[in-house]
Design an enzyme around this catalytic site. Structure first.
Site, PDB file in Angstrom:
ATOM      1  N   GLY A   1       0.835  -1.211   0.000  1.00 30.29           N
ATOM      2  CA  GLY A   1       0.000   0.000   0.000  1.00 30.29           C
ATOM      3  C   GLY A   1       0.861   1.248   0.000  1.00 30.29           C
ATOM      4  O   GLY A   1       0.557   2.233   0.670  1.00 30.29           O
TER       5      GLY A   1
ATOM      6  N   SER B   1       1.307   3.598  -2.013  1.00 31.00           N
ATOM      7  CA  SER B   1       0.822   4.862  -2.586  1.00 31.00           C
ATOM      8  C   SER B   1      -0.168   5.518  -1.627  1.00 31.00           C
ATOM      9  O   SER B   1      -0.583   6.649  -1.820  1.00 31.00           O
ATOM     10  CB  SER B   1       0.111   4.607  -3.912  1.00 31.00           C
ATOM     11  OG  SER B   1      -1.036   3.811  -3.676  1.00 31.00           O
TER      12      SER B   1
ATOM     13  N   ASP C   1      -1.627  -7.459  -6.324  1.00 32.85           N
ATOM     14  CA  ASP C   1      -2.822  -7.566  -5.482  1.00 32.85           C
ATOM     15  C   ASP C   1      -2.435  -8.521  -4.360  1.00 32.85           C
ATOM     16  O   ASP C   1      -2.250  -9.724  -4.589  1.00 32.85           O
ATOM     17  CB  ASP C   1      -3.991  -8.117  -6.310  1.00 32.85           C
ATOM     18  CG  ASP C   1      -5.226  -8.347  -5.458  1.00 32.85           C
ATOM     19  OD1 ASP C   1      -5.144  -8.244  -4.210  1.00 32.85           O
ATOM     20  OD2 ASP C   1      -6.289  -8.640  -6.040  1.00 32.85           O
TER      21      ASP C   1
ATOM     22  N   ASN D   1       0.988  -2.923   5.430  1.00 34.55           N
ATOM     23  CA  ASN D   1       0.249  -1.673   5.645  1.00 34.55           C
ATOM     24  C   ASN D   1      -1.021  -1.577   4.800  1.00 34.55           C
ATOM     25  O   ASN D   1      -1.967  -0.884   5.187  1.00 34.55           O
ATOM     26  CB  ASN D   1       1.206  -0.507   5.311  1.00 34.55           C
ATOM     27  CG  ASN D   1       0.489   0.801   5.078  1.00 34.55           C
ATOM     28  OD1 ASN D   1       0.086   1.481   6.028  1.00 34.55           O
ATOM     29  ND2 ASN D   1       0.300   1.187   3.815  1.00 34.55           N
TER      30      ASN D   1
ATOM     31  N   SER E   1      -5.181  -1.390  14.029  1.00 37.77           N
ATOM     32  CA  SER E   1      -5.950  -0.177  14.338  1.00 37.77           C
ATOM     33  C   SER E   1      -6.619  -0.360  15.691  1.00 37.77           C
ATOM     34  O   SER E   1      -6.924  -1.501  16.093  1.00 37.77           O
ATOM     35  CB  SER E   1      -7.017  -0.001  13.252  1.00 37.77           C
ATOM     36  OG  SER E   1      -8.020   0.881  13.691  1.00 37.77           O
TER      37      SER E   1
ATOM     38  N   TYR F   1     -13.626  -4.939   8.889  1.00 43.05           N
ATOM     39  CA  TYR F   1     -12.353  -4.226   9.117  1.00 43.05           C
ATOM     40  C   TYR F   1     -11.827  -4.509  10.528  1.00 43.05           C
ATOM     41  O   TYR F   1     -10.650  -4.854  10.712  1.00 43.05           O
ATOM     42  CB  TYR F   1     -12.593  -2.732   8.909  1.00 43.05           C
ATOM     43  CG  TYR F   1     -11.370  -1.874   9.128  1.00 43.05           C
ATOM     44  CD1 TYR F   1     -10.303  -1.909   8.236  1.00 43.05           C
ATOM     45  CD2 TYR F   1     -11.280  -1.015  10.226  1.00 43.05           C
ATOM     46  CE1 TYR F   1      -9.176  -1.117   8.436  1.00 43.05           C
ATOM     47  CE2 TYR F   1     -10.165  -0.215  10.426  1.00 43.05           C
ATOM     48  CZ  TYR F   1      -9.124  -0.271   9.529  1.00 43.05           C
ATOM     49  OH  TYR F   1      -8.013   0.510   9.723  1.00 43.05           O
TER      50      TYR F   1
ATOM     51  N   LYS G   1      -8.315  -6.400  11.673  1.00 45.94           N
ATOM     52  CA  LYS G   1      -7.296  -5.710  12.460  1.00 45.94           C
ATOM     53  C   LYS G   1      -7.026  -6.454  13.775  1.00 45.94           C
ATOM     54  O   LYS G   1      -5.914  -6.456  14.289  1.00 45.94           O
ATOM     55  CB  LYS G   1      -7.706  -4.255  12.713  1.00 45.94           C
ATOM     56  CG  LYS G   1      -7.738  -3.420  11.440  1.00 45.94           C
ATOM     57  CD  LYS G   1      -6.345  -3.305  10.813  1.00 45.94           C
ATOM     58  CE  LYS G   1      -6.329  -2.676   9.457  1.00 45.94           C
ATOM     59  NZ  LYS G   1      -4.995  -2.613   8.858  1.00 45.94           N
TER      60      LYS G   1
HETATM   61  N1  LIG Z   1      -5.376   6.761   8.329  1.00 45.93           N
HETATM   62  C1  LIG Z   1      -5.705   6.428   9.571  1.00 45.93           C
HETATM   63  O1  LIG Z   1      -6.064   7.296  10.386  1.00 45.93           O
HETATM   64  C2  LIG Z   1      -5.640   4.985  10.018  1.00 45.93           C
HETATM   65  C3  LIG Z   1      -6.154   4.627  11.275  1.00 45.93           C
HETATM   66  C4  LIG Z   1      -6.052   3.322  11.719  1.00 45.93           C
HETATM   67  C5  LIG Z   1      -5.414   2.371  10.915  1.00 45.93           C
HETATM   68  N2  LIG Z   1      -4.944   2.726   9.695  1.00 45.93           N
HETATM   69  C6  LIG Z   1      -4.280   1.684   8.899  1.00 45.93           C
HETATM   70  O2  LIG Z   1      -3.130   2.207   8.259  1.00 45.93           O
HETATM   71  C7  LIG Z   1      -2.938   1.566   6.999  1.00 45.93           C
HETATM   72  C8  LIG Z   1      -2.818   2.588   5.893  1.00 45.93           C
HETATM   73  O3  LIG Z   1      -3.986   3.377   5.877  1.00 45.93           O
HETATM   74  P1  LIG Z   1      -4.142   4.685   4.966  1.00 45.93           P
HETATM   75  O4  LIG Z   1      -4.928   5.641   5.748  1.00 45.93           O
HETATM   76  O5  LIG Z   1      -2.834   5.101   4.408  1.00 45.93           O
HETATM   77  O6  LIG Z   1      -5.093   4.097   3.812  1.00 45.93           O
HETATM   78  P2  LIG Z   1      -5.122   4.345   2.259  1.00 45.93           P
HETATM   79  O7  LIG Z   1      -6.485   3.946   1.794  1.00 45.93           O
HETATM   80  O8  LIG Z   1      -4.607   5.699   1.911  1.00 45.93           O
HETATM   81  O9  LIG Z   1      -4.061   3.261   1.734  1.00 45.93           O
HETATM   82  C9  LIG Z   1      -4.366   1.898   1.664  1.00 45.93           C
HETATM   83  C10 LIG Z   1      -3.451   1.276   0.628  1.00 45.93           C
HETATM   84  O10 LIG Z   1      -3.749  -0.114   0.491  1.00 45.93           O
HETATM   85  C11 LIG Z   1      -3.696  -0.449  -0.874  1.00 45.93           C
HETATM   86  N3  LIG Z   1      -4.481  -1.630  -1.206  1.00 45.93           N
HETATM   87  C12 LIG Z   1      -5.819  -1.809  -1.049  1.00 45.93           C
HETATM   88  N4  LIG Z   1      -6.173  -3.007  -1.531  1.00 45.93           N
HETATM   89  C13 LIG Z   1      -5.039  -3.619  -1.971  1.00 45.93           C
HETATM   90  C14 LIG Z   1      -4.746  -4.865  -2.563  1.00 45.93           C
HETATM   91  N5  LIG Z   1      -5.699  -5.774  -2.824  1.00 45.93           N
HETATM   92  N6  LIG Z   1      -3.461  -5.166  -2.881  1.00 45.93           N
HETATM   93  C15 LIG Z   1      -2.489  -4.266  -2.655  1.00 45.93           C
HETATM   94  N7  LIG Z   1      -2.699  -3.060  -2.083  1.00 45.93           N
HETATM   95  C16 LIG Z   1      -3.963  -2.746  -1.755  1.00 45.93           C
HETATM   96  C17 LIG Z   1      -4.253   0.803  -1.571  1.00 45.93           C
HETATM   97  O11 LIG Z   1      -3.883   0.838  -2.931  1.00 45.93           O
HETATM   98  C18 LIG Z   1      -3.604   1.913  -0.760  1.00 45.93           C
HETATM   99  O12 LIG Z   1      -2.310   2.198  -1.266  1.00 45.93           O
HETATM  100  C19 LIG Z   1      -4.107   0.603   6.839  1.00 45.93           C
HETATM  101  O13 LIG Z   1      -3.707  -0.679   7.263  1.00 45.93           O
HETATM  102  C20 LIG Z   1      -5.156   1.150   7.782  1.00 45.93           C
HETATM  103  O14 LIG Z   1      -6.018   0.147   8.224  1.00 45.93           O
HETATM  104  C21 LIG Z   1      -5.056   4.001   9.216  1.00 45.93           C
END
Ligand SMILES: NC(=O)c1ccc[n+]([C@@H]2O[C@H](COP(=O)([O-])OP(=O)(O)OC[C@H]3O[C@@H](n4cnc5c(N)ncnc54)[C@H](O)[C@@H]3O)[C@@H](O)[C@H]2O)c1
Length: 252
Positions: free
Chosen positions: A12, A14, A63, A90, A144, A157, A161
């Site tokens: 992930g 990007s 994927d 991630n 999370s 979700y 987690k």
């Molecule tokens: N942003 C927050 O406040 C927050 C809070 C709690 C947990 N998280 C966790 O942090 C991590 C990153 O979150 P984020 O906010 O950057 O989310 P985001 O949606 O910006 O990024 C998620 C990434 O996962 C990739 N992805 C999704 N499906 C995929 C697949 N099948 N194969 C490969 N890649 C895939 C997407 O392309 C994207 O790059 C996640 O695990 C999320 O659960 C984030």
């Protein structure tokens, strides 16, 4: 902390937070492979930012729910950068979906599990063998507070987690004799990334529940990732590190 000579694989890459993990790992010395399953131009742009820091970087289309694609990605990274030393699981899907269990479609449930949980399983399985051979490895799973506290409308979700916590501890046990550590980071809310997909008023309500009264800066999280990826964390395994500004603490 020095990650010189290490190869990191960030799924992930990007995404809002994945991008910063990649950059911070590179700033600490690692070469980095970043994965994405679509919008590869965004992943490539992050790889470019890393190369500008003087480290090697690779954008890999995969994927993570597909075991064959993950194996092929690990092989491609091994050829170009060397075998993976640091795995950051991630990537996630369905992060901000809010659907009660009674309305949840089974196919959405299964897709979330296949990406968030099986995706981590696929990556660990594909990379842990090489870590064992080198007698050095770092596995960092991104969970999370939803996984420890539950989340209204987030059955799939939250389940994934929570599942990552059990997976982390099991892998810690299985990797320990080969000097592979496995730890899980439990996140609160962070600027950028999926937290910005929820509406502003909802976001403000959540921030009021954070004792520090703000969302985290992604670097505050990535620094924790870099620490768990480093030699300096060598005796820490199977642990849950909460990086949340205290959102999981009792407040009133
Ligand atoms: N942003 C927050 O406040 C927050 C809070 C709690 C947990 N998280 C966790 O942090 C991590 C990153 O979150 P984020 O906010 O950057 O989310 P985001 O949606 O910006 O990024 C998620 C990434 O996962 C990739 N992805 C999704 N499906 C995929 C697949 N099948 N194969 C490969 N890649 C895939 C997407 O392309 C994207 O790059 C996640 O695990 C999320 O659960 C984030």
């Amino acid at each position: 902390m020095s990650l010189d000579g290490k190869v990191a694989f960030v799924t992930g890459g990007s995404g809002g937070l994945g991008r910063v993990h990649g950059l911070v790992l590179a700033k600490n010395g690692a070469d980095v492979a970043l994965t994405g399953n679509r919008n590869m131009d965004k992943v490539e742009a992050v790889a470019k930012e890393i190369r500008a820091l003087g480290k090697k970087a690779m954008a890999v289309k995969v994927d993570i729910s597909d075991e064959g694609e993950v194996k092929a990605a690990a092989e491609a990274v091994k050829k170009e950068l060397g075998s993976v030393d640091i795995l950051v699981n991630n990537a996630a899907f369905g992060i901000v979906r809010a659907v009660k269990i009674t309305d949840m479609e089974k196919e959405d449930w299964e897709r979330d599990l296949s990406i968030n949980l099986t995706g981590a399983f696929n990556c660990i399985k594909a990379m842990m063998g090489d870590m064992a051979e080198k007698k050095w490895g770092r596995i960092i799973n991104i969970s999370s507070v939803t996984g420890t506290m539950g989340g209204f409308g987030q059955c799939s979700y939250a389940t994934t987690k929570a599942g990552l916590i059990g997976l982390t501890k099991t892998v810690a046990l299985e990797g320990a004799r080969n000097n592979i550590t496995s730890n899980v980071i439990i996140l609160g809310v962070f600027d950028g990334g999926s937290f910005y997909e929820v509406g502003e008023s909802f976001r403000e309500r959540i921030i009021k529940r954070v004792p520090m009264r703000r969302a985290g800066n992604p670097e505050e999280l990535s620094n924790a990732v870099a620490f768990l990826a480093s030699e300096e964390s060598s005796y820490i395994t199977g642990t849950e590190l909460v990086v949340s500004g205290g959102i999981d603490l009792f407040t009133f």
